[in-house]
Design an enzyme around this catalytic site. Structure first.
Site, PDB file in Angstrom:
ATOM      1  N   HIS A 130       0.999  -1.256  -0.230  1.00 31.89           N
ATOM      2  CA  HIS A 130      -0.173   0.260   0.089  1.00 31.89           C
ATOM      3  C   HIS A 130       1.227   0.955  -0.094  1.00 31.89           C
ATOM      4  O   HIS A 130       0.756   1.545  -1.324  1.00 31.89           O
ATOM      5  CB  HIS A 130      -1.060  -0.064   1.301  1.00 31.89           C
ATOM      6  N   LYS A 158     -18.006  -6.369   6.510  1.00 31.94           N
ATOM      7  CA  LYS A 158     -16.950  -6.542   6.534  1.00 31.94           C
ATOM      8  C   LYS A 158     -15.019  -6.834   7.425  1.00 31.94           C
ATOM      9  O   LYS A 158     -15.523  -6.458   8.146  1.00 31.94           O
ATOM     10  CB  LYS A 158     -15.646  -6.339   5.611  1.00 31.94           C
ATOM     11  N   ARG A 208      -1.871  -6.403  -8.456  1.00 29.84           N
ATOM     12  CA  ARG A 208      -0.608  -6.490  -8.352  1.00 29.84           C
ATOM     13  C   ARG A 208      -0.226  -7.728  -8.951  1.00 29.84           C
ATOM     14  O   ARG A 208       0.470  -8.267  -9.772  1.00 29.84           O
ATOM     15  CB  ARG A 208      -0.963  -7.268  -6.939  1.00 29.84           C
ATOM     16  N   SER A 254      -3.207  -7.625   2.713  1.00 29.35           N
ATOM     17  CA  SER A 254      -3.091  -7.429   4.701  1.00 29.35           C
ATOM     18  C   SER A 254      -3.870  -9.022   5.169  1.00 29.35           C
ATOM     19  O   SER A 254      -2.843  -9.187   5.851  1.00 29.35           O
ATOM     20  CB  SER A 254      -4.009  -6.729   4.460  1.00 29.35           C
TER      21      SER A 254
END
Ligand code: ADP
Length: 173
Positions: free
Chosen positions: A26, A50, A100, A138
């Site tokens: 990030h 979430k 990514r 993460s």
């Protein structure tokens, strides 16, 4: 004939995400975006559906500590509701997302086109991190730490400390 220099429009971008927690991937994206815009705002999504490891306050605190250590600090805010509405309120012209691998593409593409149909004046920009961060997420950082692995190469120091506290009562082994 006017001799005035061409005026520069102030350009603000928003980098939205869960940041649960913020990783070096990030941060790589933040630095690249800062080079392209006059101001970058990191917007932490308050998405109650979430399940997160860190509370939104903890995540913001971790990101602020990253900002404080950077050459160009940035604003950290939380948002609820539609991202494009938030972006309009902030006067942003662009949304930043990280790409990514091909696996990110389909979801990100859908999201970007949906956001464009909701707010055509706001562009989505995809930035690729340094290759060494292209496998980092993460959730992987959380998992590695929970299984006793070292995460110092993947997350900033404040996050490493927070992960160790969460999973191992602060012990660094
Ligand atoms: P979200 O829940 O919105 O996907 P994340 O915090 O997981 O929130 O990710 C925010 C954005 O940052 C996404 O566009 C994601 O693809 C990107 N991102 C996450 N990890 C990396 C990384 N290692 N390198 C580059 N971009 C990343």
């Amino acid at each position: 004939m006017s001799t005035a220099a061409p005026s520069h429009t102030f350009r603000r971008a928003i980098y939205p995400g869960s940041f649960d927690p913020i990783t070096n991937g990030h941060i790589d994206v933040i630095e690249r975006a800062q080079g392209l815009f006059d101001e970058l705002i990191v917007a932490v999504a308050a998405n109650p559906s979430k399940k997160a490891l860190f509370t939104i306050e903890e995540r913001c605190e971790q990101i602020r500590s990253v900002s404080a250590s950077m050459a160009k600090p940035f604003r950290v805010v939380t948002f609820t509701g539609l991202l494009v509405e938030f972006a309009k309120r902030e006067g942003a012209c662009a949304l930043i997302r990280g790409l990514r691998a091909v696996s990110d593409f389909e979801y990100e593409f859908q999201l970007a086109l949906m956001n464009r149909s909701l707010a055509p004046e706001i562009e989505t920009l995809f930035l690729m991190p340094k290759e060494t961060y292209s496998y980092l997420s993460s959730s992987l950082a959380r998992e590695v730490c929970s299984l006793g692995g070292p995460v110092g190469a993947f997350v900033p120091p404040a996050v490493e400390k927070a992960l160790l506290e969460r999973f191992r009562g602060g012990a660094k082994e």
